[in-house]
Enzyme design. Sequence first.
Site, PDB file in Angstrom:
ATOM      1  N   LEU A 527     -44.824  27.216 -15.478  1.00 56.76           N
ATOM      2  CA  LEU A 527     -45.183  28.628 -15.562  1.00 56.76           C
ATOM      3  C   LEU A 527     -46.175  28.881 -16.685  1.00 56.76           C
ATOM      4  O   LEU A 527     -46.923  29.848 -16.651  1.00 56.76           O
ATOM      5  CB  LEU A 527     -43.930  29.480 -15.785  1.00 56.76           C
ATOM      6  CG  LEU A 527     -42.879  29.424 -14.677  1.00 56.76           C
ATOM      7  CD1 LEU A 527     -41.624  30.159 -15.111  1.00 56.76           C
ATOM      8  CD2 LEU A 527     -43.431  30.022 -13.392  1.00 56.76           C
ATOM      9  N   GLY A 528     -46.171  28.038 -17.691  1.00 56.56           N
ATOM     10  CA  GLY A 528     -47.078  28.212 -18.815  1.00 56.56           C
ATOM     11  C   GLY A 528     -46.631  27.350 -19.971  1.00 56.56           C
ATOM     12  O   GLY A 528     -45.649  26.615 -19.889  1.00 56.56           O
ATOM     13  N   GLY A 531     -46.240  27.963 -28.031  1.00 52.25           N
ATOM     14  CA  GLY A 531     -45.216  27.750 -29.037  1.00 52.25           C
ATOM     15  C   GLY A 531     -44.959  26.260 -29.207  1.00 52.25           C
ATOM     16  O   GLY A 531     -45.857  25.479 -29.454  1.00 52.25           O
ATOM     17  N   PHE A 532     -43.706  25.867 -29.020  1.00 49.73           N
ATOM     18  CA  PHE A 532     -43.317  24.476 -29.214  1.00 49.73           C
ATOM     19  C   PHE A 532     -43.023  23.772 -27.899  1.00 49.73           C
ATOM     20  O   PHE A 532     -42.458  22.690 -27.917  1.00 49.73           O
ATOM     21  CB  PHE A 532     -42.094  24.409 -30.125  1.00 49.73           C
ATOM     22  CG  PHE A 532     -42.404  24.782 -31.543  1.00 49.73           C
ATOM     23  CD1 PHE A 532     -42.895  23.857 -32.429  1.00 49.73           C
ATOM     24  CD2 PHE A 532     -42.228  26.086 -31.969  1.00 49.73           C
ATOM     25  CE1 PHE A 532     -43.182  24.208 -33.735  1.00 49.73           C
ATOM     26  CE2 PHE A 532     -42.508  26.450 -33.274  1.00 49.73           C
ATOM     27  CZ  PHE A 532     -42.995  25.509 -34.162  1.00 49.73           C
ATOM     28  N   GLY A 533     -43.350  24.342 -26.776  1.00 49.86           N
ATOM     29  CA  GLY A 533     -43.032  23.659 -25.536  1.00 49.86           C
ATOM     30  C   GLY A 533     -43.630  24.312 -24.319  1.00 49.86           C
ATOM     31  O   GLY A 533     -44.433  25.234 -24.401  1.00 49.86           O
ATOM     32  N   SER A 534     -43.224  23.803 -23.159  1.00 48.21           N
ATOM     33  CA  SER A 534     -43.693  24.287 -21.866  1.00 48.21           C
ATOM     34  C   SER A 534     -42.556  24.975 -21.138  1.00 48.21           C
ATOM     35  O   SER A 534     -41.384  24.684 -21.366  1.00 48.21           O
ATOM     36  CB  SER A 534     -44.216  23.117 -21.032  1.00 48.21           C
ATOM     37  OG  SER A 534     -45.262  22.443 -21.706  1.00 48.21           O
ATOM     38  N   VAL A 535     -42.911  25.881 -20.224  1.00 49.82           N
ATOM     39  CA  VAL A 535     -41.928  26.636 -19.465  1.00 49.82           C
ATOM     40  C   VAL A 535     -42.072  26.288 -17.992  1.00 49.82           C
ATOM     41  O   VAL A 535     -43.180  26.286 -17.453  1.00 49.82           O
ATOM     42  CB  VAL A 535     -42.095  28.153 -19.676  1.00 49.82           C
ATOM     43  CG1 VAL A 535     -41.037  28.925 -18.885  1.00 49.82           C
ATOM     44  CG2 VAL A 535     -41.986  28.502 -21.148  1.00 49.82           C
ATOM     45  N   ASP A 644     -43.428  36.921 -34.264  1.00 54.95           N
ATOM     46  CA  ASP A 644     -44.537  36.605 -33.355  1.00 54.95           C
ATOM     47  C   ASP A 644     -44.586  37.605 -32.196  1.00 54.95           C
ATOM     48  O   ASP A 644     -44.608  37.225 -31.023  1.00 54.95           O
ATOM     49  CB  ASP A 644     -44.401  35.179 -32.815  1.00 54.95           C
ATOM     50  CG  ASP A 644     -45.717  34.661 -32.221  1.00 54.95           C
ATOM     51  OD1 ASP A 644     -46.785  35.214 -32.562  1.00 54.95           O
ATOM     52  OD2 ASP A 644     -45.673  33.708 -31.422  1.00 54.95           O
TER      53      ASP A 644
END
Length: 832
Positions: A527-528, A531-535, A644
């Site tokens: 999905l995108g 930050g610190f990771g992928s979704v 953020d």
Amino acid sequence: MPPPLFFFFFFFFFPTLHSQPFDYPIANLSTLWTNDPSLPHHVSYPDGSSIRAILLRLNPSGFGPSFAAGFFCTSPCASFFFAAFVVYANSGGRITNPTLAIPQVVWSANRHRPVQENATLHFTPNGDLVLKDLDGGLVWSTNTSSRNVVSMSVSESGNLVLVDRNNLAVWQSFEHPTDALVLGQSLSQGMRLTANTSSTNWTESDLYLTVLSDGLHAFVDSSPPQLYFQTGISGTKAENRSTYVSFLNGSLAIFALFLQPGEPDMVISLPPADSVQYMRLESDGHLRLYEWRTDWKMVMDVLNVFPDNCAYPTVCGQYGICSNGQCSCPSAEYFRPVNDRQANLGCAAVTSISCQSIQGHQLLALDNVSYFNYIDLDAALPQGISETSCKQACLNNCSCKAALFQYGGNVSHGSCFLPSQIFSLQTNRPEVTHYNSSAFIKVQVIPSTSSLRNSTTEKGAGVGVVVGSSLGAFLVLLSIVALVLVFVRRRSREASEEDFLDQVPGMPTRFTFEELRVATWEFSTKLGEGGFGSVFEGKIGDDRIAVKRLDGIGQGKKEFLAEVETIGSVHHFNLVRLIGFCADRSHRLLVYEYMCNGSLDKWIYYRDENVPLDWQTRHKIMTDIAKGLSYLHEECRQRIAHLDIKPQNILLDDKFTAKVSDFGLSKLIDRDQSHVMTRMRGTPGYLAPEWLTSIITEKVDIYSFGVVVMEIVCGRKNLDHSQPEGGVHLISLLQDKAKIGRLLDLVDHHSNDMQLHENEAIRIIKLAMWCLQIDSSRRPSMSMVVKVLEGAMDVETSIDYNFVITTPGITSKAGYLDDSPPPSASLLSGPR
């Protein structure tokens, strides 16, 4: 435009209407129409439908089937749609009510949001066509204000058109199709027809027809979409030319390669038109052609690929098997009809598939059964897979609902399709299709019941142990003991580390990595990232989820622990809900609720051609964000600073309820602390000035909130390098406009509704200015912000109009912290 000049243009472009003085007398002409029986043509029909036409375009003969626009309702007439429709007019130019001449709707502006009696349609003096409901809420608009629109008309082909002073179309219904096409209308690449759920229920179904680069395609909308019709034109595309399909007299013409000017690459032949024709994508997936003869007749099924009509996704509903037009369920033991009297509505599982009980997943074998689309090879697994591998792949994937296998003469080599949502199946006739097929439907069984899968147990071979000398045996044993001790110590350390998470009060569900790997289809749908990771998108049972996988180690792990500890202990309607987490060895994942409308940025920056949000929706989103932050700042045991806040971290559900997401950067502040020391982090453009000192409070979120509010009201990014010089930085522009009293210049010009609420928009801009005070002590608390948004409190009047830092040595040319563009926004349906 002065009213007399407006009326001149109105009649100049309405020759037919102007010739009918009894329809539109000059004295009664108005640009505001109310949905009531007083409209010029109010006609009721035998099927219970009714029209209240505003515009009428008679056909050249002066009578017969003609196009009109106005309000339309189906039986019972409790809700209305502004629409273009075909009606029958008599020789006197009046719409009549013969028994067979039921009006045929070919376009609708508001099928998502029907209006009530006494709703209004307003053709505004600045050229916008606006539909409002009885309560005054904006339902639909052409958004054509300030584009020199001078008239509105319905063409002889049924196109509702707004034109400018040069008689050029500024807006037309042909460019916004719904479920129908009329002669002369085209579908451009990316446009789609979406069927209604039924002839009386005007909501979109899951079936749509669209134009892709190689031609015309029809899909059922699942995740991913499943194909049921395609044309297929191969060849080299012309540069800078988009494929389109035109409904012409005698054909549906497909223009894709543009090899010869004006010549289509493929045509679907149609009967030539003797009268008015239109085609409609209907709720069963058929694209049918209709023509007026002595009444409305269906003259052709344009997409009727197979004569038995079993090749359509909803012909027998979910899990239903179509055979010669008859529907049945796969098994009485595992499935039951949704409705015993209507077999075409499909079947439901007796026991739902559960990812929590994956050990009970088994496959029900159906021989000579295929899918509705005979397996879309583009969506199938790579060619050459065996039937056994196909079945095992489905069992290994919790989201897989069936293994559909298609082969020639050998089950060791074929095509495998693993849908995550099952629509209609059909019996396969090898003599027609020239291949064999089998379907293996996943069912949930109680572990103690007999298995549907044959399992074999292979006996292990005996293990011979060769014993050497006593000394050799002792050394081997000593080595084994040492390795075991090392392993146990390491596992103990890992378990201790991970057990920490289980100590957090109210901790959500803990998943294994394998469970989430299966739920996300091997992390295949991203999905995108940020930050610190992928979704990744996923599914647990019938619920869609968003799984955030931390891709790094070290600091990423630290952020993971902070996020789980923080979100696991807080619950609020305007915070994205954490469903679960995974702390399986080195794997760190978070499982969130799925937010179908994605992140706020895609709705306020206009990059996805979304309809501009109306004022009420924007106001609600701002209030939702404020309530979520107020809870974090003031209602939790410890104050929580998000650190953020930006549109990419604000997610929207199906009702555009806003929820704050991504607490990976959050910082807990004890109630007896006034501030905390932390390193600078966040996103350029949203950082409060006090980040330069590394001494922060929750007031940094309030500054960021002020930036987001400005973006929502203005409909643009805070840092936008496509803007003219001097307008790149929105907050600097706000500072300049505030000092000269020109705040109205900043209100989103894409939306006429925003202009209609300019006083409210100015009030909210002043609230943003209060939040943007450089001195953090002068900013309001979030609870005060909520009160202002709800009208219970006024905005502070003594506001400093300097919102950006000007200290030498730390500012850029624009006078703010960082004029570099922020990280690219992701079109997320889950948290970042």
